[in-house]
Design a protein around this motif. Structure first.
Motif, mmCIF file in Angstrom:
data_model
loop_
_atom_site.group_PDB
_atom_site.id
_atom_site.type_symbol
_atom_site.label_atom_id
_atom_site.label_comp_id
_atom_site.label_asym_id
_atom_site.label_seq_id
_atom_site.Cartn_x
_atom_site.Cartn_y
_atom_site.Cartn_z
ATOM 1 N N PHE A 233 54.102 58.561 87.823
ATOM 2 C CA PHE A 233 54.823 59.788 87.606
ATOM 3 C C PHE A 233 55.577 59.426 86.153
ATOM 4 O O PHE A 233 56.640 58.938 86.153
ATOM 5 C CB PHE A 233 55.867 59.824 88.704
ATOM 6 C CG PHE A 233 55.286 59.882 89.929
ATOM 7 C CD1 PHE A 233 54.729 61.126 90.480
ATOM 8 C CD2 PHE A 233 55.334 58.961 91.007
ATOM 9 C CE1 PHE A 233 53.992 61.371 91.755
ATOM 10 C CE2 PHE A 233 54.845 59.146 92.157
ATOM 11 C CZ PHE A 233 54.077 60.173 92.298
ATOM 12 N N ILE B 252 56.912 55.971 85.102
ATOM 13 C CA ILE B 252 56.806 55.100 86.494
ATOM 14 C C ILE B 252 55.569 54.799 86.945
ATOM 15 O O ILE B 252 54.830 55.887 87.422
ATOM 16 C CB ILE B 252 57.751 55.876 87.883
ATOM 17 C CG1 ILE B 252 59.248 56.033 87.262
ATOM 18 C CG2 ILE B 252 57.821 54.729 88.926
ATOM 19 C CD1 ILE B 252 60.046 57.021 87.997
ATOM 20 N N ALA C 293 53.800 54.161 89.833
ATOM 21 C CA ALA C 293 54.087 54.031 91.277
ATOM 22 C C ALA C 293 53.196 53.316 92.177
ATOM 23 O O ALA C 293 53.452 52.537 93.329
ATOM 24 C CB ALA C 293 54.282 55.541 92.020
ATOM 25 N N PRO D 262 59.402 46.651 100.575
ATOM 26 C CA PRO D 262 60.710 47.358 100.157
ATOM 27 C C PRO D 262 60.537 48.736 99.924
ATOM 28 O O PRO D 262 59.784 49.377 99.485
ATOM 29 C CB PRO D 262 61.126 46.354 99.220
ATOM 30 C CG PRO D 262 60.087 45.380 98.744
ATOM 31 C CD PRO D 262 59.050 45.635 99.350
ATOM 32 N N ASN D 263 61.879 49.345 100.028
ATOM 33 C CA ASN D 263 61.929 50.456 99.560
ATOM 34 C C ASN D 263 61.637 50.976 97.840
ATOM 35 O O ASN D 263 61.824 50.154 97.226
ATOM 36 C CB ASN D 263 63.311 51.147 99.618
ATOM 37 C CG ASN D 263 63.647 51.870 100.939
ATOM 38 O OD1 ASN D 263 62.647 52.502 101.331
ATOM 39 N ND2 ASN D 263 64.788 51.599 101.474
ATOM 40 N N GLY D 264 60.695 52.051 97.862
ATOM 41 C CA GLY D 264 60.397 52.296 96.608
ATOM 42 C C GLY D 264 59.274 51.568 96.047
ATOM 43 O O GLY D 264 58.627 51.537 94.873
ATOM 44 N N SER D 265 58.647 50.684 96.971
ATOM 45 C CA SER D 265 57.263 50.170 96.546
ATOM 46 C C SER D 265 56.017 50.769 96.432
ATOM 47 O O SER D 265 55.245 50.399 95.899
ATOM 48 C CB SER D 265 57.103 48.811 97.666
ATOM 49 O OG SER D 265 56.932 49.217 98.819
ATOM 50 N N GLY D 266 56.090 51.932 96.833
ATOM 51 C CA GLY D 266 54.917 52.921 96.702
ATOM 52 C C GLY D 266 54.070 53.200 97.832
ATOM 53 O O GLY D 266 53.096 53.875 97.831
ATOM 54 N N LYS D 267 54.827 53.041 99.066
ATOM 55 C CA LYS D 267 54.195 53.132 100.186
ATOM 56 C C LYS D 267 53.724 54.620 100.554
ATOM 57 O O LYS D 267 52.517 55.057 100.834
ATOM 58 C CB LYS D 267 54.712 52.429 101.483
ATOM 59 C CG LYS D 267 55.050 51.114 101.388
ATOM 60 C CD LYS D 267 55.690 50.198 102.573
ATOM 61 C CE LYS D 267 57.400 51.304 102.817
ATOM 62 N NZ LYS D 267 58.159 51.012 101.914
ATOM 63 N N THR D 268 54.883 55.336 100.309
ATOM 64 C CA THR D 268 54.476 56.850 100.751
ATOM 65 C C THR D 268 53.648 57.560 99.641
ATOM 66 O O THR D 268 52.898 58.399 100.074
ATOM 67 C CB THR D 268 55.939 57.493 100.871
ATOM 68 O OG1 THR D 268 56.689 57.076 101.972
ATOM 69 C CG2 THR D 268 55.877 59.093 101.127
ATOM 70 N N THR D 269 53.836 56.918 98.659
ATOM 71 C CA THR D 269 52.952 57.641 97.416
ATOM 72 C C THR D 269 51.559 57.404 97.930
ATOM 73 O O THR D 269 50.583 58.091 97.771
ATOM 74 C CB THR D 269 53.253 56.923 96.082
ATOM 75 O OG1 THR D 269 54.686 57.296 95.795
ATOM 76 C CG2 THR D 269 52.593 57.603 94.814
ATOM 77 N N TYR E 50 48.500 63.731 96.352
ATOM 78 C CA TYR E 50 48.489 63.657 94.966
ATOM 79 C C TYR E 50 47.136 63.139 94.507
ATOM 80 O O TYR E 50 46.451 62.538 95.326
ATOM 81 C CB TYR E 50 49.500 62.369 94.504
ATOM 82 C CG TYR E 50 50.940 62.715 94.911
ATOM 83 C CD1 TYR E 50 51.483 63.847 94.602
ATOM 84 C CD2 TYR E 50 51.594 61.408 95.083
ATOM 85 C CE1 TYR E 50 52.675 63.954 94.864
ATOM 86 C CE2 TYR E 50 53.136 61.556 95.627
ATOM 87 C CZ TYR E 50 53.786 62.973 95.210
ATOM 88 O OH TYR E 50 54.899 63.256 95.443
ATOM 89 N N GLN F 115 57.248 60.974 106.569
ATOM 90 C CA GLN F 115 58.529 59.836 106.606
ATOM 91 C C GLN F 115 59.635 60.887 106.983
ATOM 92 O O GLN F 115 60.359 60.753 107.952
ATOM 93 C CB GLN F 115 58.662 59.435 105.222
ATOM 94 C CG GLN F 115 59.723 58.404 105.230
ATOM 95 C CD GLN F 115 59.907 57.557 103.970
ATOM 96 O OE1 GLN F 115 59.070 57.568 103.161
ATOM 97 N NE2 GLN F 115 60.820 56.882 103.856
HETATM 98 N N1 LIG Z 1 56.827 62.871 93.194
HETATM 99 C C1 LIG Z 1 57.520 61.740 92.618
HETATM 100 N N2 LIG Z 1 57.939 62.050 91.367
HETATM 101 C C2 LIG Z 1 58.363 61.023 90.655
HETATM 102 N N3 LIG Z 1 58.501 59.545 91.243
HETATM 103 C C3 LIG Z 1 57.867 59.530 92.516
HETATM 104 C C4 LIG Z 1 57.587 60.539 93.196
HETATM 105 N N4 LIG Z 1 57.208 60.156 94.364
HETATM 106 C C5 LIG Z 1 57.455 58.806 94.406
HETATM 107 N N5 LIG Z 1 58.002 58.652 93.178
HETATM 108 C C6 LIG Z 1 58.492 57.117 92.815
HETATM 109 O O1 LIG Z 1 57.530 56.186 93.081
HETATM 110 C C7 LIG Z 1 58.019 55.092 93.521
HETATM 111 C C8 LIG Z 1 57.473 54.710 95.029
HETATM 112 O O2 LIG Z 1 58.222 55.806 96.114
HETATM 113 P P1 LIG Z 1 57.592 55.682 97.371
HETATM 114 O O3 LIG Z 1 56.154 55.993 97.465
HETATM 115 O O4 LIG Z 1 58.449 56.883 98.045
HETATM 116 O O5 LIG Z 1 57.921 54.210 98.062
HETATM 117 P P2 LIG Z 1 58.017 53.712 99.555
HETATM 118 O O6 LIG Z 1 57.704 54.792 100.292
HETATM 119 O O7 LIG Z 1 57.418 52.438 99.587
HETATM 120 O O8 LIG Z 1 59.665 53.514 99.891
HETATM 121 C C9 LIG Z 1 59.463 55.119 93.557
HETATM 122 O O9 LIG Z 1 60.017 54.493 92.381
HETATM 123 C C10 LIG Z 1 59.607 56.482 93.624
HETATM 124 O O10 LIG Z 1 61.085 56.864 92.742
#
Ligand SMILES: Nc1ncnc2c1ncn2[C@@H]1O[C@H](COP(=O)(O)OP(=O)(O)O)[C@@H](O)[C@H]1O
Ligand SMILES: [Mg+2]
Lengths: 255, 347
Positions: free
Chosen positions: A16, A19, A21, A40-47, A56, A88
């Motif tokens: 992104f 970043i 991800a 951990p939080n922000g590690s990329g799981k939801t992405t 995406y 989530q």
């Molecule tokens: N749509 C987006 N635009 C910009 N950055 C994103 C977006 N979605 C996720 N990120 C970034 O990607 C990284 C991983 O996020 P995320 O997948 O939500 O983590 P998790 O689910 O593991 O907590 C984070 O740094 C987040 O800020």
């Protein structure tokens, strides 16, 4: 080898802006298993979920589901292949009741076409079947008593269950569950996981589950992937992973 | 189930119309025609916005396309009246699809912007063409052949025509009710409420939105054709953005995704318009009466958005036979609650 994997993620990268991800993610889910994705939080799981589910497009890499290349395929098509995800943060159809939320998630309702919807006799039978299934599903998940409530007027934990109920309405081959037990009390969390285990054992459903509460999660899952800063840094059975010094360090570092 | 507020207001509205009828029959016929015309247009917006969540800010443009298609076919080519109605609906649907195809996939605001532009563009195009064109440019379109011309008495003819308009209103209402109270109604609402979640449960949202705009435009085109054959004359400057605004007000104050509410909203807006028109003959206003009307309607919409955003008759669950299954089964199945639960059922 790929035959017994229902889901394969190969060298996926997603950025992104600046970043990164997801960085060269390689992982897979064996057919009929409950596989966990932690980190951990922000590690990329939801992405990663969003890439798998078609929200995406990855910058690089491939995603295969049940023998199909689903890289960049839109979510509605991926659903029809039998891969269903939950969110989530629950995404309710807030102008509709819980019951309607669940009904809408059924597959192949003939009454959903502009032409056929006009003639009730065409879709009535299918609708009744779907209604019974929706009642069964809500009963299993213990949300039948809130069926008539507006879905915007229920608790966050209940919304999670509605998400799950919607996911189950299509009899998917595989579920992607993003923190299914977040915001619910431990008793209910165990019930949810017991229910998921039941789906695996009785219906052979495969699952990839993101969950923060490792104490509960590790009692149920077959295999675990650990994500850190967009990469898979460890994998193995729950026992192996919890003894892995890399994993311990990541989680200690976070605290 | 009939909503109480809706019922009371409906009775009041019916009473006012009946009072008009007692005083002046042809005025009442005119009123009924406008009710039917605007109700069809407002119902078409309800399909697009109330159900599918699509902001069409160019409704008047699609009405104009229908009106001019019907008018030109009748005046210049002598096409029979029923065919003109059908052609008007098809032409407006085509313009609707033409705009929907590129915009519906984009963000919501793009659709809003393109429809505003198209709405005004159609009027400006009609206006700024030579007066010797088939639609007459700024002079307007004359020579539309009166329908039901086998009825020689013009008063009876008007009654027949207004009757037909009411029939077409009922047709539209039943169509919307069928769509709205079917699995399709749920899909449209799911798209309106959360498109990504709707896609994630397998709905081809793009197709649904495209068809909602196409069919909504067809109905607007039909309303336009009814307008053309009522006045037998069309002028581009009748199709001002104000018409779109009024239709939006009807939907918002009536109740989105509630067809009965939208009809009630239509009646209220039209009656306000009529009553202020009558009042201006008796009351001396310190300002231009037309502005006063616009202000009144504007004030109404602000009050509704602030204090009753759901409208007079709020949205109801989609009625299908599924509810019967729930009513039958839930009381028997719900026993598990007594077994003691995780404690999540309380909000
Ligand atoms: N749509 C987006 N635009 C910009 N950055 C994103 C977006 N979605 C996720 N990120 C970034 O990607 C990284 C991983 O996020 P995320 O997948 O939500 O983590 P998790 O689910 O593991 O907590 C984070 O740094 C987040 O800020
Ligand atoms: Mg996450």
């Amino acid at each position: 080898m790929s035959e017994d994997y229902i889901l394969k993620v190969e060298h996926v990268r997603k950025t992104f802006g600046g970043i990164v991800a997801l960085d060269d993610v390689v992982m897979g889910v064996r057919r009929g298993t409950m596989t966990a994705l932690i980190g951990p939080n922000g590690s990329g799981k939801t992405t990663l979920f969003n890439v798998i589910a078609g929200v995406y497009k990855p910058d690089r890499g491939k995603v295969y589901f049940d023998g199909h290349d689903i890289t960049g395929m839109p979510p509605e098509k991926i659903y029809h292949l039998g891969l269903v995800r939950t969110f989530q943060i629950p995404r309710m159809f807030k102008g509709m009741t819980v019951y309607e939320n669940v009904l809408t998630a059924a597959r192949n309702n003939p009454g959903e076409s502009y032409a056929k919807s006009l003639i009730r006799s065409i879709w009535k039978r299918a609708e009744l079947g779907i209604a019974n299934k929706a009642v069964d599903t809500m009963k299993l998940l213990k949300i039948l008593h809130i069926a008539k409530n507006l879905s915007s007027a229920i608790s966050g934990g209940q919304m999670k269950l509605v998400e799950l109920a919607r996911g189950l309405m299509s009899d998917p081959k595989m579920l992607l569950l993003d923190e299914p037990a977040a915001g619910v009390n431990p008793t209910l969390a165990h019930e949810i996981f017991k229910f998921l285990r039941h789906l695996r054992d009785e219906r052979g459903m495969s699952m990839l589950i993101i969950e923060h509460r490792l104490d509960i999660l590790f009692d149920y899952v077959d295999y675990v992937y650990v994500m850190h800063r967009g990469r898979i840094v460890a994998e193995g059975t729950p026992e192996e992973v919890s003894e892995n010094p890399v994993v311990v360090e990541i989680y200690l570092g976070e605290a | 189930m009939v909503d109480k507020t809706g019922l009371i207001l409906g009775i009041i509205v019916a009473g006012i119309i009946a009072a008009f009828a007692a005083v002046n029959v042809s005025y009442t016929l005119d009123l009924i025609f406008f009710l039917a015309f605007y109700a069809i247009a407002a119902l078409s917006l309800n399909l697009e916005y109330g159900y599918a969540g699509l902001s069409n800010f160019g409704k008047v443009g699609f009405i104009a396309v229908g009106a001019y298609t019907a008018g030109v076919l009748s005046a210049a080519y002598g096409v029979p009246f029923p065919l003109c109605l059908i052609a008007a609906a098809i032409a407006a649907a085509a313009v609707g699809a033409f705009i929907a195809i590129p915009t519906v996939k984009l963000r919501e605001d793009y659709l809003g912007m393109s429809t505003i532009i198209i709405g005004e563009m159609i009027r400006i195009l009609l206006r700024n063409t030579p007066t010797n064109s088939v639609w007459g440019g700024v002079f307007g379109l004359r020579g539309i052949k009166p329908p039901f011309d086998f009825i020689t008495n013009t008063f009876e003819r008007t009654i027949a025509y207004v009757g037909l308009s009411v029939v077409l209103f009922f047709f539209t209402y039943i169509l919307l009710e069928r769509w709205g109270n079917s699995p399709l109604g749920r899909v449209l609402k799911s798209i309106r409420d959360d498109e990504l979640a709707s896609k994630s449960i397998g709905k081809f949202t793009y197709r649904y939105k495209l068809l909602a705009l196409t069919l909504g435009s067809a109905l607007a085109g039909l309303a336009g054709a009814l307008y053309a054959f009522y006045f037998l004359y069309l002028n581009p400057d009748t199709f001002l953005p104000l018409v779109t605004f009024l239709i939006w007000v009807m939907v918002i104050i009536g109740g989105m995704a509630n067809n009965a509410g939208v009809v009630l909203g239509t009646a209220i807006v039209i009656l306000i318009n009529r009553l202020t028109q009558i009042a201006k003959d008796y009351i001396h206003l310190p300002l231009e009466p037309n502005y006063f009307q616009a202000m009144l309607v504007g004030l109404l919409i602000i009050l509704f958005l602030m204090f009753r955003p759901q409208g007079l008759v709020p949205e109801k669950p989609v009625r299908t036979p599924a509810w019967r299954v729930l009513e039958e089964r839930a009381p028997k199945e719900i026993d598990y609650l007594k077994e003691g639960e995780g404690g999540e059922e309380n909000e």
